[in-house]
Design a protein around this motif. Structure first.
Motif, mmCIF file in Angstrom:
data_model
loop_
_atom_site.group_PDB
_atom_site.id
_atom_site.type_symbol
_atom_site.label_atom_id
_atom_site.label_comp_id
_atom_site.label_asym_id
_atom_site.label_seq_id
_atom_site.Cartn_x
_atom_site.Cartn_y
_atom_site.Cartn_z
ATOM 1 N N THR A 463 0.934 -1.339 -0.434
ATOM 2 C CA THR A 463 -0.430 0.322 -0.308
ATOM 3 C C THR A 463 1.076 0.945 -0.134
ATOM 4 O OG1 THR A 463 -1.806 -1.093 0.831
ATOM 5 C CG2 THR A 463 -1.720 1.235 1.203
ATOM 6 N N ASP A 466 2.392 1.573 -3.333
ATOM 7 C CA ASP A 466 1.205 1.726 -4.337
ATOM 8 C C ASP A 466 1.159 3.532 -4.099
ATOM 9 O OD1 ASP A 466 -0.887 0.907 -6.425
ATOM 10 O OD2 ASP A 466 -2.072 1.638 -4.306
ATOM 11 N N TRP A 478 -0.819 6.444 4.228
ATOM 12 C CA TRP A 478 0.686 5.484 3.895
ATOM 13 C C TRP A 478 0.578 4.158 5.103
ATOM 14 C CZ3 TRP A 478 1.199 10.401 2.971
ATOM 15 C CH2 TRP A 478 2.002 11.116 4.146
#
Length: 478
Positions: A463, A466, A478
């Motif tokens: 994550t 990304d 994040w």
């Protein structure tokens, strides 16, 4: 690299299409004996989607020996055109059974090609030198290819009007080839995935200095109104990092505090304040060794020219600066020697790993010198409003027009700072040093970096990366 416009194939879209149509077919007829080797043509590119004609398939170049005889442009008002007469001796390894292979060569004309000492048939297209070896080359075989070539040199520009490659000047040449400009001055497998060693023999008018990568290989020889300079670069190097710049330079040689030999060549108009940042090179080497591990090459230094505004490139062991070698830019290009030169991008889409690391290194150097902290630099960048176009670029896939856009540098650096905060200093700098140890001398990708970060930290970072690298919007969480 620092402060320049994006570069694309100098051919442009029409030229690329024409060159692709002119390239040899990769189809191979079935051999009469089904058990015989199937010889074919090496691909006319290395497979990089951003630059389809850069690099070549089927060969691995081991060493380039470049014998260059160069005459710069005459005084004004004559056109800025020089002349290059050269011989490239190329030691290569066949990676497949080859009846044909290519080298990138653009704007210069080959007059003779030999393989193993024997004249060989060849043709040239806009971007490719196409060689037909006889006997054919079997996979695993080494061969020495000698190309005699030359022509008029100019000031090549990419489609974004940025100078690159062999750039002719009144007093010499500045040679800065990122991403695919090496083909403007020697026949080459012009992609970072094929690193090679280099030697140079550069003959120029007496009074000029020719500076290349590595260390001087003997004293220059002057006779008949010319001087020949010899250089040896024994560390594997991507072609875009090779240089052979020529100018009316003042040379300064010394040994840095970490024992690295330094060779600086500075245009006499840029002595003093404009190149004062170079005086910090020794301290910077010590600082970056502490972060990333031992300096990876046999020498370092700089070329400071006076030809183009705002251009800097981390040419391996000898960073190039136009006009001013400011402290922050000096730190940026030196950090590249680890991050970008020793570990190079697997594909040009991975360029944020070069520029993000070099930019973040400058943030850390600035903090070390008592300036803004790396956190402050991150905060300043993160303060850009969410609706600003700065956040629109996909950093890990910027496209060929986005290679040198600001987010590759600053969002790349911010990604690294955010990672440092997330996994902690110990893990972060272990990632940095392991990155250099594991991939040094070769190339690596964004996927490699993500995998290493997860390996070292023990965290699932899917994550995180990304959000920071693949989402074209301002990160929120994040």
């Amino acid at each position: 690299m620092s402060h320049r416009k994006p570069a694309l194939l100098a051919l442009g879209a029409v030229g690329v299409a024409a060159a692709l149509l002119a390239a040899p077919s990769l189809a191979t007829a079935a051999p009469a004996d089904p058990g015989a080797p199937r010889y074919g043509a090496g691909a006319d590119g290395a497979g990089d989607p951003y630059f389809p004609l850069a690099g070549n398939g089927g060969i691995d170049v081991l060493h380039y020996d470049l014998d260059l005889d160069y005459t710069p442009a005459p005084p004004e008002p004559a056109p800025i055109e020089g002349n290059l007469s050269a011989v490239a001796t190329i030691d290569l390894l066949a990676m497949q059974d080859l009846d044909q292979f290519n080298l990138d060569l653009r704007g210069l004309t080959a007059s003779e090609v030999t393989v193993g000492g024997k004249p060989m048939a060849f043709t040239q297209s806009a971007n490719e030198l196409i060689i037909t070896p006889r006997p054919k080359l079997k996979a695993g075989a080494e061969a020495q290819v000698v190309v005699t070539y030359g022509g008029t040199t100019i000031r090549p520009r990419d489609i974004e009007d940025a100078l690159y490659g062999w750039v002719t000047t009144r007093d010499g040449a500045m040679v800065v080839s990122e991403p695919d400009g090496s083909a403007t001055w020697f026949p080459v497998n012009d992609h970072p995935t094929d690193k090679s060693t280099y030697t140079f023999e550069i003959t120029v008018p007496e009074g000029l200095v020719a500076v290349a990568n590595g260390l001087p290989a003997g004293e220059p020889v002057t006779e008949g109104g010319t001087t020949t300079w010899f250089w040896d670069a024994p560390d594997p190097m991507a072609a875009y990092l090779a240089t052979a710049s020529v100018g009316d330079y003042v040379v300064d040689e010394y040994t840095a505090a970490n024992g690295t030999p330094i060779f600086d060549a500075v245009d006499p108009t840029r002595l003093g304040a404009p190149s004062a940042g170079l005086a910090l090179t020794s301290d910077m080497l010590v600082f970056f060794e502490d972060l990333y591990g031992p300096y990876p090459f046999n020498s370092y230094g700089a070329i400071v020219d006076d030809d183009s505004v705002g251009y800097a490139l981390e040419t391996q062991t000898r960073s190039f600066f136009s006009r001013n070698a400011r402290e922050g830019t000096v730190a940026h290009e030196l950090a590249h020697q680890w991050m970008g030169d020793h570990v190079s991008p697997e594909r040009w889409a991975d360029i944020w790993l070069n520029e993000g690391w070099a930019t973040y290194s400058t943030w850390m150097w600035t903090e070390h010198r008592g300036g803004d902290s790396a956190q402050t630099s991150f905060d300043d960048y993160y303060a850009i409003p969410a609706d600003d176009p700065e956040w629109d670029l996909i950093v890990a896939d910027p496209g060929p027009f986005g290679l040198f856009q600001n987010p590759v540098y600053d969002r790349g650096a911010s990604t690294l700072h955010a990672l440092r905060v997330k996994i902690g200093d110990h893990a972060f700098f272990e990632v940095a040093q392991t990155w250099v140890e594991r991939f040094g001398g070769g190339t690596a990708s964004t996927a490699d970096f993500i995998a290493l970060s997860e390996e070292v930290s023990g965290q699932d970072l899917e994550t995180f990366f990304d959000v920071w690298l693949y989402t074209p919007e301002k990160p929120v969480s994040w």
